[in-house]
Design a protein around this motif. Structure first.
Motif, PDB file in Angstrom:
ATOM      1  N   TRP A 135       8.757  -2.725  -1.331  1.00 44.41           N
ATOM      2  CA  TRP A 135       8.502  -1.769  -0.258  1.00 44.41           C
ATOM      3  C   TRP A 135       7.515  -0.669  -0.669  1.00 44.41           C
ATOM      4  O   TRP A 135       6.796  -0.134   0.166  1.00 44.41           O
ATOM      5  N   LYS A 136       7.465  -0.388  -1.951  1.00 47.17           N
ATOM      6  CA  LYS A 136       6.459   0.567  -2.422  1.00 47.17           C
ATOM      7  C   LYS A 136       5.064   0.015  -2.149  1.00 47.17           C
ATOM      8  O   LYS A 136       4.147   0.747  -1.749  1.00 47.17           O
ATOM      9  N   PHE A 137       4.905  -1.299  -2.336  1.00 48.67           N
ATOM     10  CA  PHE A 137       3.612  -1.922  -2.036  1.00 48.67           C
ATOM     11  C   PHE A 137       3.384  -2.021  -0.527  1.00 48.67           C
ATOM     12  O   PHE A 137       2.309  -1.669  -0.027  1.00 48.67           O
ATOM     13  N   PRO A 142      -2.894  -0.347   0.519  1.00 49.37           N
ATOM     14  CA  PRO A 142      -3.227  -1.771   0.418  1.00 49.37           C
ATOM     15  C   PRO A 142      -2.308  -2.652   1.263  1.00 49.37           C
ATOM     16  O   PRO A 142      -2.759  -3.650   1.833  1.00 49.37           O
ATOM     17  N   GLY A 143      -1.012  -2.279   1.350  1.00 48.07           N
ATOM     18  CA  GLY A 143      -0.078  -3.040   2.189  1.00 48.07           C
ATOM     19  C   GLY A 143      -0.465  -2.985   3.647  1.00 48.07           C
ATOM     20  O   GLY A 143      -0.415  -3.994   4.368  1.00 48.07           O
ATOM     21  N   ASN A 144      -0.876  -1.803   4.111  1.00 48.39           N
ATOM     22  CA  ASN A 144      -1.309  -1.648   5.502  1.00 48.39           C
ATOM     23  C   ASN A 144      -2.623  -2.380   5.766  1.00 48.39           C
ATOM     24  O   ASN A 144      -2.824  -2.949   6.843  1.00 48.39           O
ATOM     25  N   ASP A 148      -3.784  -5.268   8.599  1.00 49.78           N
ATOM     26  CA  ASP A 148      -5.006  -5.177   9.398  1.00 49.78           C
ATOM     27  C   ASP A 148      -5.890  -6.411   9.235  1.00 49.78           C
ATOM     28  O   ASP A 148      -6.646  -6.769  10.146  1.00 49.78           O
ATOM     29  N   SER A 149      -5.793  -7.077   8.083  1.00 46.36           N
ATOM     30  CA  SER A 149      -6.658  -8.233   7.821  1.00 46.36           C
ATOM     31  C   SER A 149      -6.345  -9.417   8.735  1.00 46.36           C
ATOM     32  O   SER A 149      -7.139 -10.352   8.849  1.00 46.36           O
ATOM     33  N   LEU A 150      -5.194  -9.375   9.415  1.00 50.02           N
ATOM     34  CA  LEU A 150      -4.831 -10.461  10.318  1.00 50.02           C
ATOM     35  C   LEU A 150      -5.734 -10.513  11.554  1.00 50.02           C
ATOM     36  O   LEU A 150      -5.737 -11.499  12.285  1.00 50.02           O
ATOM     37  N   GLU A 151      -6.491  -9.440  11.765  1.00 55.74           N
ATOM     38  CA  GLU A 151      -7.394  -9.406  12.920  1.00 55.74           C
ATOM     39  C   GLU A 151      -8.380 -10.576  12.881  1.00 55.74           C
ATOM     40  O   GLU A 151      -8.747 -11.127  13.917  1.00 55.74           O
ATOM     41  N   SER A 152      -8.777 -10.972  11.674  1.00 58.62           N
ATOM     42  CA  SER A 152      -9.714 -12.095  11.539  1.00 58.62           C
ATOM     43  C   SER A 152      -9.069 -13.423  11.939  1.00 58.62           C
ATOM     44  O   SER A 152      -9.757 -14.426  12.116  1.00 58.62           O
TER      45      SER A 152
END
Length: 342
Positions: A135-137, A142-144, A148-152
């Protein structure tokens, strides 16, 4: 007169077809001029698919999210939750979300690796030491960015949900790493899991979650792997009464929205939906912790043989070739995961 009658009939048919098409998928209408200013905008009714039963922690999180959206839009945006694979199994639902045919889903990040390679990192074994490390990650920048990278991939990640650690369970006893040799193990459908099973001496059998119970029952597979709540709620413990707590993966759940659905929302509605997703996480995590304890108690009471792994190092050593193979591909994310450990 005949020509006029024929023309009227054609218009009627076209009007009926238009009405039927308008009823498919999400529904949207414009607000009336006399309604309160905070309700200005379109009305929507969306669907959210989940594979788990109605009382499962992810579905509890889904429903909290839907309630918050409904409350914060004064009923203007309704999200109907469909649990228990009513709208299909995970992989098929993700494909429907990409197309915009289903607006929301909750999916394990494991199968997401087939749609967005960045998410394959969660299938790597022993990259997280604990839930605290995970959960720290997840809550870091970088976790967020990973969400966001799923937009591709024609989707947007809204939030992570908890899913604990994954363990092996089997028809035959597994009390050590040596017992994994030759076992036919159901895995989530991605290439890392196939390599992981090979490293442990087992044979990977990718299949849909809904097929696991009957496959264990009939001996098509010898074993599977999942967390305590899924092991219990799916009744897999009835046909696979041996569980070893090896904790080889921590694979979070992801709440998704179709990119095409996101695109048609106003900026204000996007903020409401994103914040509602984040605000549903504490409810889901609390439900998870409670359910996990209850699930463990139930399977123990049912006579399941549970083996605790006191020394995980032999398991970690066995899967090191998998980490070495994929580190170049996931170097940036793995470095960020390592940084979250400190």
């Amino acid at each position: 007169m005949k020509m006029l009658t024929k023309t009227v009939s054609i218009i009627s048919v076209l009007a009926l077809a238009g009405g039927l098409l308008a009823g498919c998928g999400s529904k949207e209408t414009s607000q009336g001029a006399g309604e309160a200013p905070q309700d200005s905008g379109k009305k929507y009714t969306f669907r959210l698919a989940d594979t788990h039963p109605a009382d499962y922690p992810t579905v509890i999180g889904d429903k909290k999210f839907a309630d918050l959206v409904n409350e914060r839009t004064n009923g203007r945006i309704k999200i109907e939750v469909f649990p228990a694979s009513q709208l299909g199994e995970e992989k098929a639902v993700v494909e429907q979300v990409q197309l915009g045919a289903i607006e929301f889903t909750r999916v394990s990040s494991g199968p997401l690796g087939e749609f967005n390679k960045n998410f394959g990192v969660f299938s790597l074994p022993y990259v997280f030491d604990s839930d605290e490390h995970l959960w720290k990650f997840l809550e870091s920048e970088p976790g967020n960015k990973l969400l966001d990278s799923l937009e591709s991939s024609k989707m947007r990640g809204l939030a992570y949900y908890s899913s604990g650690a994954r363990h092996f369970y089997s028809r035959k006893p597994i009390t050590s790493l040596a017992d994994m040799k030759g076992q036919k193990v159901r895995v989530q459908q991605n290439k890392i899991n196939i390599d992981l099973m090979a490293a442990l001496g087992a044979n990977a059998t990718p299949m849909a979650y809904g097929e696991v119970f009957s496959s264990l029952q009939t001996g098509v597979i010898d074993a599977a792997e999942n967390n305590f709540p899924s092991y219990q709620s799916s009744n897999h413990y009835e046909v696979a009464k041996n569980l070893i707590l090896d904790g080889h993966q921590r694979v979070p759940e992801v709440l998704l929205i179709s990119q095409s659905t996101w695109n048609k929302l106003s900026e204000e509605d996007r903020k409401i939906i994103k914040q509602a997703a984040l605000d549903s996480v504490p409810t889901q995590r609390e439900a998870w912790d409670k359910y996990e304890k209850e699930a463990e108690a139930k399977v123990r009471a049912a006579g399941v043989t549970i083996t605790e792994v006191k020394d995980v190092k032999p398991w970690q050593d066995a899967v090191k070739p998998v980490l070495d193979k994929y580190r170049p591909e996931y170097k940036d994310v793995m470095d960020q995961i390592d940084a979250a450990r400190k």
